[in-house]
Design an enzyme around this catalytic site. Structure first.
Site, PDB file in Angstrom:
ATOM      1  CB  CYS A 111      22.358  24.705   2.885  1.00 31.82           C
ATOM      2  SG  CYS A 111      23.387  23.743   3.996  1.00 31.82           S
ATOM      3  CD  GLU A 112      26.624  28.403   7.625  1.00 34.34           C
ATOM      4  OE1 GLU A 112      27.116  27.921   8.653  1.00 34.34           O
ATOM      5  OE2 GLU A 112      26.368  29.625   7.505  1.00 34.34           O
ATOM      6  CG  HIS A 113      26.422  23.050   6.466  1.00 30.98           C
ATOM      7  ND1 HIS A 113      25.269  22.843   7.190  1.00 30.98           N
ATOM      8  CD2 HIS A 113      27.248  23.762   7.278  1.00 30.98           C
ATOM      9  CE1 HIS A 113      25.396  23.381   8.383  1.00 30.98           C
ATOM     10  NE2 HIS A 113      26.576  23.949   8.472  1.00 30.98           N
ATOM     11  CG  HIS A 114      25.846  20.246   1.404  1.00 31.36           C
ATOM     12  ND1 HIS A 114      25.093  20.116   2.562  1.00 31.36           N
ATOM     13  CD2 HIS A 114      26.747  19.240   1.421  1.00 31.36           C
ATOM     14  CE1 HIS A 114      25.528  19.068   3.245  1.00 31.36           C
ATOM     15  NE2 HIS A 114      26.520  18.522   2.580  1.00 31.36           N
ATOM     16  CD  GLN A 152      14.302  26.237   8.531  1.00 32.70           C
ATOM     17  OE1 GLN A 152      14.561  25.422   7.659  1.00 32.70           O
ATOM     18  NE2 GLN A 152      13.156  26.219   9.190  1.00 32.70           N
ATOM     19  CG  HIS A 180      16.914  22.569   4.486  1.00 33.83           C
ATOM     20  ND1 HIS A 180      17.938  23.417   4.863  1.00 33.83           N
ATOM     21  CD2 HIS A 180      15.828  22.914   5.242  1.00 33.83           C
ATOM     22  CE1 HIS A 180      17.489  24.238   5.812  1.00 33.83           C
ATOM     23  NE2 HIS A 180      16.229  23.947   6.052  1.00 33.83           N
ATOM     24  CB  CYS A 182      21.640  20.008   1.464  1.00 36.24           C
ATOM     25  SG  CYS A 182      20.903  20.666   2.962  1.00 36.24           S
TER      26      CYS A 182
END
Length: 228
Positions: A111-114, A152, A180, A182
């Site tokens: 995941c590009e956020h976490h 995703q 996920h 996260c």
């Protein structure tokens, strides 16, 4: 009470498409400036110190090197050109005119956020025009995009767009289902929750019967061919 803000639905015509550069080029350019391996390993040491660890203790002495090597493997998709993955096709199809479906392609991404893993299965179908692509190439295409920082939704759209642009089939159907970490390991910590995304193009977009037949076959239920 705060008024709810309802965003207008976008039409088919103004739907954002995947840029051609994401399909036709590797994400990392040959002349792109990047930090050195030593700088990357130093960044790992900084993170270890940030969480309260001692980067100099015996168990962590090789961790920066190992972590950078792991990143080289996990994010190798930045150095791969998706279009080149699909560059070899075969014409001996004996007039085959139904769609080709590959179910249960296992994948893992981050995941590009976490920068936490998400993993699951991809189900992909396309209806060829004269030529087909090797089955392993579709799995390699999934990996080329998955081995990057992702959402995703974007991953689903990229896979569909690459197949559509390079193979130019009558239609493409992509369905991804993933867990996920996260969401399952941190934050709300709901283990087992699955996220499902899909993208349809061509005949799959235009014909709900073909969408339904694809979904039935993904779930392992045979469905009759609805064509003439």
């Amino acid at each position: 009470m705060m008024d709810a803000v309802i965003k207008p639905l976008r039409s088919k015509l103004d739907k954002t498409e995947v840029p051609a550069s994401e399909i036709e080029e590797a994400a990392v350019k040959p002349d792109q400036s990047r930090p050195s391996r030593d700088e990357a390993e130093q960044a790992v040491k900084t993170l270890l110190a940030y969480i309260g660890e001692n980067p100099s203790r015996e168990g962590l002495l090789d961790t920066p090197r190992r972590m950078v090597e792991a990143y080289d493997e996990l994010f190798q998709g930045y150095h791969q050109c998706p279009a080149e993955v699909l560059n070899r096709t075969f014409g001996e199809t004996a007039g085959y005119d139904d769609f080709v479906l590959i179910r249960d392609i296992e994948f893992h991404s981050h995941c590009e956020h976490h920068v936490m893993p998400f993993y699951g299965k991809a189900h992909i179908a396309y209806t060829p025009v004269d030529r087909v692509v090797g089955l392993s190439k579709i799995a390699r295409l999934v990996d080329a995009f998955a081995h990057r920082l992702q959402t995703q939704e974007h991953l689903t759209a990229q896979i569909a767009a690459a197949l559509d642009k390079v193979l130019q089939p009558r239609g493409v159907a992509v369905l991804l289902e993933a867990e996920h970490t996260c969401m399952s390991v941190r934050g709300i910590a709901k283990h087992g929750a699955k996220t499902v995304t899909s993208r349809f193009t061509g005949m799959f977009y235009d014909n709900p019967d073909e969408q339904n037949r694809f979904l039935h076959m993904v779930r392992g239920i045979s469905a009759p061919f609805s064509g003439a």
